[in-house]
Structures are given as structure tokens and as C-alpha cells.
Write a protein that holds these residues in place. Structure first.
Motif, PDB file in Angstrom:
ATOM      1  N   PRO A 120      14.768 -14.126  18.718  1.00  0.00           N
ATOM      2  CA  PRO A 120      13.450 -13.541  18.411  1.00  0.00           C
ATOM      3  C   PRO A 120      12.775 -12.869  19.599  1.00  0.00           C
ATOM      4  O   PRO A 120      12.118 -11.829  19.435  1.00  0.00           O
ATOM      5  CB  PRO A 120      12.640 -14.753  17.936  1.00  0.00           C
ATOM      6  N   ALA A 121      12.913 -13.427  20.805  1.00  0.00           N
ATOM      7  CA  ALA A 121      12.297 -12.801  21.974  1.00  0.00           C
ATOM      8  C   ALA A 121      12.946 -11.459  22.273  1.00  0.00           C
ATOM      9  O   ALA A 121      12.258 -10.480  22.606  1.00  0.00           O
ATOM     10  CB  ALA A 121      12.411 -13.727  23.188  1.00  0.00           C
ATOM     11  N   VAL A 122      14.266 -11.388  22.151  1.00  0.00           N
ATOM     12  CA  VAL A 122      14.978 -10.132  22.390  1.00  0.00           C
ATOM     13  C   VAL A 122      14.609  -9.112  21.319  1.00  0.00           C
ATOM     14  O   VAL A 122      14.382  -7.931  21.612  1.00  0.00           O
ATOM     15  CB  VAL A 122      16.497 -10.367  22.420  1.00  0.00           C
ATOM     16  N   ALA A 123      14.527  -9.575  20.069  1.00  0.00           N
ATOM     17  CA  ALA A 123      14.148  -8.675  18.974  1.00  0.00           C
ATOM     18  C   ALA A 123      12.745  -8.115  19.203  1.00  0.00           C
ATOM     19  O   ALA A 123      12.478  -6.936  18.936  1.00  0.00           O
ATOM     20  CB  ALA A 123      14.218  -9.418  17.641  1.00  0.00           C
ATOM     21  N   ALA A 124      11.834  -8.950  19.720  1.00  0.00           N
ATOM     22  CA  ALA A 124      10.453  -8.523  19.929  1.00  0.00           C
ATOM     23  C   ALA A 124      10.363  -7.452  21.013  1.00  0.00           C
ATOM     24  O   ALA A 124       9.657  -6.443  20.843  1.00  0.00           O
ATOM     25  CB  ALA A 124       9.587  -9.723  20.304  1.00  0.00           C
ATOM     26  N   ILE A 125      11.068  -7.636  22.123  1.00  0.00           N
ATOM     27  CA  ILE A 125      10.970  -6.634  23.194  1.00  0.00           C
ATOM     28  C   ILE A 125      11.652  -5.335  22.772  1.00  0.00           C
ATOM     29  O   ILE A 125      11.185  -4.242  23.114  1.00  0.00           O
ATOM     30  CB  ILE A 125      11.550  -7.153  24.525  1.00  0.00           C
ATOM     31  N   ARG A 126      12.730  -5.442  22.014  1.00  0.00           N
ATOM     32  CA  ARG A 126      13.421  -4.218  21.573  1.00  0.00           C
ATOM     33  C   ARG A 126      12.565  -3.439  20.582  1.00  0.00           C
ATOM     34  O   ARG A 126      12.510  -2.202  20.631  1.00  0.00           O
ATOM     35  CB  ARG A 126      14.777  -4.576  20.956  1.00  0.00           C
ATOM     36  N   LEU A 127      11.900  -4.154  19.688  1.00  0.00           N
ATOM     37  CA  LEU A 127      11.038  -3.470  18.716  1.00  0.00           C
ATOM     38  C   LEU A 127       9.893  -2.763  19.426  1.00  0.00           C
ATOM     39  O   LEU A 127       9.551  -1.618  19.096  1.00  0.00           O
ATOM     40  CB  LEU A 127      10.486  -4.483  17.719  1.00  0.00           C
ATOM     41  N   ALA A 128       9.288  -3.430  20.412  1.00  0.00           N
ATOM     42  CA  ALA A 128       8.180  -2.814  21.152  1.00  0.00           C
ATOM     43  C   ALA A 128       8.627  -1.544  21.856  1.00  0.00           C
ATOM     44  O   ALA A 128       7.928  -0.519  21.838  1.00  0.00           O
ATOM     45  CB  ALA A 128       7.621  -3.809  22.162  1.00  0.00           C
ATOM     46  N   VAL A 129       9.817  -1.576  22.469  1.00  0.00           N
ATOM     47  CA  VAL A 129      10.333  -0.402  23.168  1.00  0.00           C
ATOM     48  C   VAL A 129      10.722   0.691  22.181  1.00  0.00           C
ATOM     49  O   VAL A 129      10.478   1.878  22.418  1.00  0.00           O
ATOM     50  CB  VAL A 129      11.525  -0.796  24.061  1.00  0.00           C
ATOM     51  N   ARG A 130      11.309   0.302  21.058  1.00  0.00           N
ATOM     52  CA  ARG A 130      11.725   1.283  20.053  1.00  0.00           C
ATOM     53  C   ARG A 130      10.522   2.083  19.559  1.00  0.00           C
ATOM     54  O   ARG A 130      10.600   3.306  19.395  1.00  0.00           O
ATOM     55  CB  ARG A 130      12.407   0.582  18.883  1.00  0.00           C
ATOM     56  N   ARG A 131       9.417   1.413  19.328  1.00  0.00           N
ATOM     57  CA  ARG A 131       8.214   2.108  18.848  1.00  0.00           C
ATOM     58  C   ARG A 131       7.729   3.139  19.871  1.00  0.00           C
ATOM     59  O   ARG A 131       7.353   4.258  19.507  1.00  0.00           O
ATOM     60  CB  ARG A 131       7.121   1.084  18.560  1.00  0.00           C
ATOM     61  N   VAL A 132       7.744   2.749  21.140  1.00  0.00           N
ATOM     62  CA  VAL A 132       7.284   3.672  22.180  1.00  0.00           C
ATOM     63  C   VAL A 132       8.249   4.847  22.320  1.00  0.00           C
ATOM     64  O   VAL A 132       7.821   5.996  22.492  1.00  0.00           O
ATOM     65  CB  VAL A 132       7.123   2.919  23.514  1.00  0.00           C
ATOM     66  N   LEU A 133       9.530   4.588  22.223  1.00  0.00           N
ATOM     67  CA  LEU A 133      10.508   5.671  22.327  1.00  0.00           C
ATOM     68  C   LEU A 133      10.361   6.663  21.178  1.00  0.00           C
ATOM     69  O   LEU A 133      10.533   7.877  21.368  1.00  0.00           O
ATOM     70  CB  LEU A 133      11.933   5.107  22.365  1.00  0.00           C
ATOM     71  N   HIS A 134      10.040   6.165  19.984  1.00  0.00           N
ATOM     72  CA  HIS A 134       9.785   7.073  18.857  1.00  0.00           C
ATOM     73  C   HIS A 134       8.578   7.963  19.154  1.00  0.00           C
ATOM     74  O   HIS A 134       8.593   9.162  18.848  1.00  0.00           O
ATOM     75  CB  HIS A 134       9.554   6.276  17.568  1.00  0.00           C
ATOM     76  N   ASP A 135       7.549   7.388  19.745  1.00  0.00           N
ATOM     77  CA  ASP A 135       6.375   8.183  20.117  1.00  0.00           C
ATOM     78  C   ASP A 135       6.748   9.263  21.124  1.00  0.00           C
ATOM     79  O   ASP A 135       6.299  10.415  21.026  1.00  0.00           O
ATOM     80  CB  ASP A 135       5.285   7.288  20.714  1.00  0.00           C
ATOM     81  N   ILE A 136       7.568   8.905  22.103  1.00  0.00           N
ATOM     82  CA  ILE A 136       7.991   9.868  23.127  1.00  0.00           C
ATOM     83  C   ILE A 136       8.812  10.980  22.490  1.00  0.00           C
ATOM     84  O   ILE A 136       8.642  12.165  22.813  1.00  0.00           O
ATOM     85  CB  ILE A 136       8.780   9.150  24.230  1.00  0.00           C
TER      86      ILE A 136
END
Length: 352
Positions: free
Chosen positions: A5-21
Motif C-alpha cells: 500500500p505505501a508503494v501504491a500510494a507514492i506511485r499514484l501520487a507521482v502518476r497524477r503529477v506526471l499526467h499534469d505535466i
């Protein structure tokens, strides 16, 4: 079976920002800036290379977790991913440690990766001087590599600490709004972890067997933020119960929304309080709400040459009294050799 779950949480947070970029990158491609005269249409329509995103990594748990998530998510979105570590030169062996962090980043598959050494000055105290040197180095790295963005590993805990520091200084609502998720020139800096706590990042490193370095400065009571982290916040949680960090982070977001609205109001109102010569009219300023009026005064002082970082609330309060408590007082001296004075119903702010 999915990731921890911790790995999933950090990956999801980064994925959202990368989509914005990516969205920002596509927007700039669809609506490019002015083209050179005579440019060939086919040539100007060529697809630009995929954006490069850098991670600023100290080797600590927060930034190593961020680097690992970027290395995992970026290739799936067609984004190039690299890293930068800054050697502040404040501890023995810091150069070797920076080289080790760069090696770890390359081991994650990031490219380009570089270690940048900086000289930390003394202006504003050790923490502020180190921060200024670090951001200058990151800005230079982004320009050098043509990076679309730099990811920073600030967590919800860092946000809570920033709010408390602003509160202790008696700062205004903008300071209480903490760190923005997007900041810097052109939205260069992105902070994916502002909604995640520090323990989540550390747990993600542990389950991925990522080595981390705990900076001894983060536990040194000589530093204000360190005292707040290890003494202040625990004392608040003991007195008020759990949830203080989350509440402070929520306060930051609410304050940011309010500050943004007031800034927009002040920008719109400024033209209406200037006369034909562009001077500020005291009577019209007096009619504005104090929060709006003081924002206009601050903007005027900065435009006249006062350094924003040296312009404090007490300075603006003194200038404000030229409008709200006029008793024939003399000029107010501001940082940057800027002077504010009232002349014939007008407020004149200029270099002295």
C-alpha cells in the motif's frame, strides 16, 4: 498481488503529477509560442521530444521514495526521467555521499543524473541560505537539461511544519498557506507528496529495500525546523491528540485558496485606486478592505525596488498608517532604499 500500500500510494501520487505535466506539455505543443518569420509549417508542426522530469534527491527517505516512483511511472507514460542531487558542502564527506546518491539514482534507471556542488552563504541564516543555494542549483540544472519539471519530496509533515513556522513568525495568510503543489517559474516545481505522510515514504523505501540516508541536520536542535519536528509537533499531538499534522496541512490549503482570492482582488482593484499619473490615491485606498489595501501597498513597494524577502508585515503596517492614521508623519523607510510618503492626498513609493 499488487504492490505494498505505501508503494501504491507514492506511485499514484507521482502518476497524477506526471499526467499534469504531460497535459501542460501537450498544451504548449498545440498552442506554440510565436514562430520565426519564414518558418516552414511542416517544420514547426514537428512533435517535440517527450518531456524530461527531474527528481531532486538528497538520499533521504522522502526523496528516494519519490525517485523510485518516478523511475517506475515515467516510462509507462513516455516521459524521460532524471535526477539531481545537491552537495551543500556542510558536512565532512558530503561530496562522497552526493556521488553515492547519484549512483543510486542511476541504479533506478534515471538518466540524466548529476551531482551539483554549491557554496552556501550566510544571508538569512543557515537554513535559508542552504535553501537558496539548493534552488539556484536546481533551476540551473533544469535549464541545462531542458527539464519540464522538477519533483520535490516534501510531505504532509513538512507542510505542517511550514504552517507552524509561519504562525510563530506572526506572518500573514500567504505564509500560513505553506508550500504550493506547483510553484516556480512556469510551474517548474511539483510536490506530489503533500497529501502523504513521512511514514508512508519511509515505509515505501523499506519494502523496496531502498537504502536511505538520514541527514544529521534533521535531528540537530540548533535548527529551528528540527526542534519543531522533534519537540514542537510531538508536544502538540500530546496536548491536542492525533490529527494535528493533517489539520495543519488542511489549514494550509484553505489559507492558500483565500490568499489566491485576495491577491486576485488586489490586482483588479489596483487600477481603480491610481490617478491619471499612476499615483496611488489615499482616499480610494482607505475605502478598500485592509487585506486588499495592504496587498496593493506590498506590490507597489516591491515594484519600487524593495526586496520581497526583506519586506515584512511591520513595514506594510507602517505604510498603511500613512493612509489610515495620517497625522502628518514623515516618510517611511523600507528595505532596498525605498521610501514611502504621503504627498497631497497621494501615496508616493519610490527609491529614496
Amino acid at each position: 498481488m499488487g504492490p505494498h500500500p505505501a508503494v501504491a500510494a507514492i506511485r499514484l501520487a507521482v502518476r497524477r503529477v506526471l499526467h499534469d505535466i504531460l497535459n501542460d506539455h501537450e498544451t504548449s505543443r498545440v498552442h506554440p509560442g510565436p514562430q520565426p518569420s519564414g518558418a516552414h509549417p511542416d517544420r514547426t508542426a514537428e512533435r517535440p521530444p517527450s518531456p524530461l522530469v527531474l527528481v531532486a534527491c538528497s538520499g533521504g527517505a522522502d526523496s528516494m521514495a519519490l525517485a523510485s516512483a518516478l523511475a517506475f511511472e515515467a516510462p509507462k507514460l513516455g516521459i524521460r526521467a532524471g535526477g539531481v542531487t545537491v552537495d551543500h558542502g556542510l558536512q565532512p564527506g558530503s561530496d562522497l555521499r552526493a556521488d553515492e546518491v547519484a549512483l543510486r539514482l542511476r541504479g533506478l534507471g534515471l538518466d540524466p543524473v548529476e551531482s551539483v556542488a554549491v557554496t552556501v552563504g550566510r544571508e538569512g541564516g543557515p537554513e535559508a541560505a542552504a535553501r537558496d543555494a539548493r534552488y539556484a542549483a536546481l533551476d540551473a540544472a533544469a535549464e541545462r537539461h531542458g527539464a519540464a519539471a522538477i519533483l520535490l519530496g516534501h510531505t504532509r509533515d513538512d507542510q505542517a511544519e511550514t504552517v507552524l513556522l509561519g504562525l510563530a513568525r506572526g506572518s500573514g495568510i500567504r505564509s500560513l498557506s505553506g508550500m504550493a503543489a506547483v510553484s516556480g517559474a512556469g510551474g517548474r516545481y511539483r510536490r506530489p507528496f503533500l497529501q502523504l505522510d513521512r511514514q508512508t515514504a519511509r515505509k515505501a523505501c523499506m519494502v523496496q529495500s531502498l537504502p536511505v540516508w538520514d541527514d544529521p541536520h534533521n535531528a540537530d536542535p540548533a535548527y529551528t525546523r528540527s526542534r519543531l519536528r522533534h519537540e514542537g509537533l510531538p508536544a502538540l499531538e500530546k496536548a491536542l491528540g492525533k490529527g494535528v499534522v493533517e489539520a495543519l496541512a488542511r489549514t494550509a490549503q484553505l489559507s492558500r485558496d483565500d490568499a489566491d482570492a485576495l491577491d486576485a482582488w488586489a490586482r483588479q482593484a489596483e487600477a481603480s485606486v491610481r490617478d491619471a499619473a499612476g499615483l496611488l490615491e489615499c482616499a480610494k485606498l482607505y475605502a478598500l478592505p485592509p487585506a486588499v489595501r495592504r496587498r496593493i501597498l506590498r506590490r507597489a513597494a516591491i515594484e519600487a525596488g524593495a526586496p520581497a524577502g526583506a519586506l515584512f508585515a511591520r513595514h506594510i503596517e507602517e505604510v498603511d498608517r500613512l493612509i489610515t492614521g495620517w497625522r502628518g508623519q514623515g516618510a517611511i523607510n523600507l528595505p532596498g532604499k525605498v521610501v514611502a510618503q504621503r504627498q497631497g492626498g497621494r501615496l508616493v513609493i519610490r527609491q529614496g
